[in-house]
Scaffold this motif. Structure first.
Motif, PDB file in Angstrom:
ATOM      1  N   ALA A 113     -37.252  64.987  32.609  1.00  0.00           N
ATOM      2  CA  ALA A 113     -38.029  66.014  31.891  1.00  0.00           C
ATOM      3  C   ALA A 113     -37.499  66.185  30.479  1.00  0.00           C
ATOM      4  O   ALA A 113     -38.273  66.361  29.528  1.00  0.00           O
ATOM      5  N   ARG A 114     -36.186  66.111  30.324  1.00  0.00           N
ATOM      6  CA  ARG A 114     -35.605  66.226  28.979  1.00  0.00           C
ATOM      7  C   ARG A 114     -36.031  65.049  28.094  1.00  0.00           C
ATOM      8  O   ARG A 114     -36.297  65.223  26.910  1.00  0.00           O
ATOM      9  N   LEU A 115     -36.099  63.857  28.693  1.00  0.00           N
ATOM     10  CA  LEU A 115     -36.573  62.689  27.941  1.00  0.00           C
ATOM     11  C   LEU A 115     -38.025  62.895  27.514  1.00  0.00           C
ATOM     12  O   LEU A 115     -38.386  62.628  26.365  1.00  0.00           O
ATOM     13  N   ALA A 116     -38.850  63.398  28.434  1.00  0.00           N
ATOM     14  CA  ALA A 116     -40.270  63.623  28.133  1.00  0.00           C
ATOM     15  C   ALA A 116     -40.451  64.671  27.031  1.00  0.00           C
ATOM     16  O   ALA A 116     -41.341  64.545  26.179  1.00  0.00           O
ATOM     17  N   LEU A 117     -39.600  65.687  27.045  1.00  0.00           N
ATOM     18  CA  LEU A 117     -39.685  66.739  26.014  1.00  0.00           C
ATOM     19  C   LEU A 117     -39.148  66.232  24.675  1.00  0.00           C
ATOM     20  O   LEU A 117     -39.657  66.601  23.617  1.00  0.00           O
ATOM     21  N   ARG A 118     -38.158  65.370  24.729  1.00  0.00           N
ATOM     22  CA  ARG A 118     -37.516  64.856  23.521  1.00  0.00           C
ATOM     23  C   ARG A 118     -38.369  63.788  22.831  1.00  0.00           C
ATOM     24  O   ARG A 118     -38.403  63.705  21.606  1.00  0.00           O
TER      25      ARG A 118
ATOM     26  N   PRO B 236     -42.028  62.673  23.623  1.00  0.00           N
ATOM     27  CA  PRO B 236     -43.301  62.658  24.358  1.00  0.00           C
ATOM     28  C   PRO B 236     -44.136  61.410  24.092  1.00  0.00           C
ATOM     29  O   PRO B 236     -44.908  60.987  24.958  1.00  0.00           O
ATOM     30  N   GLU B 237     -43.937  60.802  22.917  1.00  0.00           N
ATOM     31  CA  GLU B 237     -44.713  59.601  22.569  1.00  0.00           C
ATOM     32  C   GLU B 237     -44.323  58.398  23.428  1.00  0.00           C
ATOM     33  O   GLU B 237     -45.052  57.411  23.509  1.00  0.00           O
ATOM     34  N   ARG B 238     -43.172  58.504  24.136  1.00  0.00           N
ATOM     35  CA  ARG B 238     -42.710  57.401  24.988  1.00  0.00           C
ATOM     36  C   ARG B 238     -43.155  57.556  26.441  1.00  0.00           C
ATOM     37  O   ARG B 238     -42.878  56.706  27.269  1.00  0.00           O
ATOM     38  N   ILE B 239     -43.831  58.672  26.708  1.00  0.00           N
ATOM     39  CA  ILE B 239     -44.151  59.022  28.091  1.00  0.00           C
ATOM     40  C   ILE B 239     -45.654  58.980  28.315  1.00  0.00           C
ATOM     41  O   ILE B 239     -46.425  59.624  27.609  1.00  0.00           O
ATOM     42  N   ASN B 240     -46.045  58.206  29.308  1.00  0.00           N
ATOM     43  CA  ASN B 240     -47.447  58.122  29.687  1.00  0.00           C
ATOM     44  C   ASN B 240     -47.780  59.152  30.766  1.00  0.00           C
ATOM     45  O   ASN B 240     -48.826  59.792  30.733  1.00  0.00           O
TER      46      ASN B 240
ATOM     47  N   LEU C  44     -34.913  47.250  25.656  1.00  0.00           N
ATOM     48  CA  LEU C  44     -35.887  46.445  26.404  1.00  0.00           C
ATOM     49  C   LEU C  44     -37.235  46.368  25.685  1.00  0.00           C
ATOM     50  O   LEU C  44     -38.155  45.719  26.181  1.00  0.00           O
ATOM     51  N   GLU C  45     -37.319  47.032  24.530  1.00  0.00           N
ATOM     52  CA  GLU C  45     -38.549  47.055  23.711  1.00  0.00           C
ATOM     53  C   GLU C  45     -39.750  47.533  24.529  1.00  0.00           C
ATOM     54  O   GLU C  45     -40.830  46.950  24.489  1.00  0.00           O
ATOM     55  N   ILE C  46     -39.517  48.620  25.283  1.00  0.00           N
ATOM     56  CA  ILE C  46     -40.577  49.230  26.091  1.00  0.00           C
ATOM     57  C   ILE C  46     -41.070  50.480  25.368  1.00  0.00           C
ATOM     58  O   ILE C  46     -40.319  51.447  25.227  1.00  0.00           O
ATOM     59  N   PRO C  47     -42.328  50.471  24.895  1.00  0.00           N
ATOM     60  CA  PRO C  47     -42.802  51.612  24.108  1.00  0.00           C
ATOM     61  C   PRO C  47     -43.124  52.847  24.936  1.00  0.00           C
ATOM     62  O   PRO C  47     -42.911  53.973  24.485  1.00  0.00           O
TER      63      PRO C  47
END
Length: 270
Positions: free
Chosen positions: A101-106, A108-112, A83-86
């Motif tokens: 949480a695993r996505l955020a840890l993996r 972090p640059e994708r998480i605001n 979806l080209e969502i940064p």
């Protein structure tokens, strides 16, 4: 509902509204409608994306390469890439918080920002793990959720005093009853085993940014009691919000409170 092909299977997702992206991660055994009040409120000023879990909603069968919650995080990142969502503001309830949480840890640059709701990043206590596995075996053997089990499984998700004749409770019970044998055997049961045999990653929680993380929990949540949320909030160093008059599916049990809390948090962080 739009669809993306992830690990060879169709993953359906809701995509509504415009603005900063809010990614909602759903609970096991629920489709995107568990977020209906939040989708309505948030999509006025945010782009809300809700992926359906494998075997839930219109999503396809659990892909064979899905072995852990890390795979669910990886698959969600693949969706964001398509979806080209940064960057997203991630709100995950129950298993949505576990893979969130695993996505955020993996990545972090994708998480605001992150909101972890009615979830736990530790391992499942052994007694409840064995209990859930015994339920999965019964469901697998029956190729359905047998009638007596419906009245065991459905109440787990709600506060103790929920009106069992209410549309919310009866709608969920009917949804459980409607799962086909194929979905149960090939997606729902294996996904459940994956969730409840998860690894403990509590020691990684201090890596989350305390300033952009919030932990929320229904005051009457039975499967994920507030003590677990308090433990996580302390490890992260972030705020903890308890949701009154709510059990596990707090998004539906006290939607006004949840909406206000999310809108306030996102206004300061999105």
């Amino acid at each position: 509902m739009p669809v993306a092909i992830i690990d060879g299977q169709p993953l359906h997702y809701l995509d509504q509204g415009a603005g900063p992206v809010v990614l909602l991660g759903s609970s096991y055994l629920w489709d995107h409608t568990m977020w209906a009040p939040q989708i309505e409120a948030l999509s006025q000023q945010y782009r809300v994306i809700v992926p359906e879990l494998w075997g839930h909603g219109e999503s396809g069968t659990l892909p064979p390469q899905t072995q852990s919650l890390d795979d669910l995080a990886r698959q969600t990142l693949a969706l964001l890439d398509q979806l080209e969502i940064p960057q997203v503001n991630l709100v995950g309830l129950s298993v949505g918080g576990m893979w969130g949480a695993r996505l955020a840890l993996r990545a972090p640059e994708r998480i605001n920002s992150v909101v972890l709701m009615d979830t736990y990043l530790g391992a499942e206590p052994e007694a409840t793990r064995q209990y859930y596995f015994s339920l999965f075996k019964m469901i697998e053997d029956a190729g359905a959720i047998p009638e007596p089990l419906l009245d065991v499984v459905a109440p787990i998700f709600f506060r103790a005093d929920i009106d069992r004749e209410s549309a919310l409770y009866q709608g969920f019970r009917s949804a459980l009853q409607a799962f086909s044998k194929e979905r149960l055997v090939h997606s729902i049961v294996p996904l459940g085993r994956l969730i409840f045999s998860r690894e403990d990653i509590l020691q990684q929680l201090p890596r989350l940014d305390a300033d952009t993380t919030l932990v929320m929990c229904g005051e009457q949540d039975k499967p994920r009691p507030p003590a677990e949320s308090a433990e996580m909030a302390e490890l992260i160093g972030c705020a903890l919000t308890l949701i009154p008059d709510a059990g596990h599916i707090s998004s539906r049990e006290n939607p006004d409170f949840v909406n206000e809390a999310l809108l306030t948090f996102l206004a300061n962080h999105a």
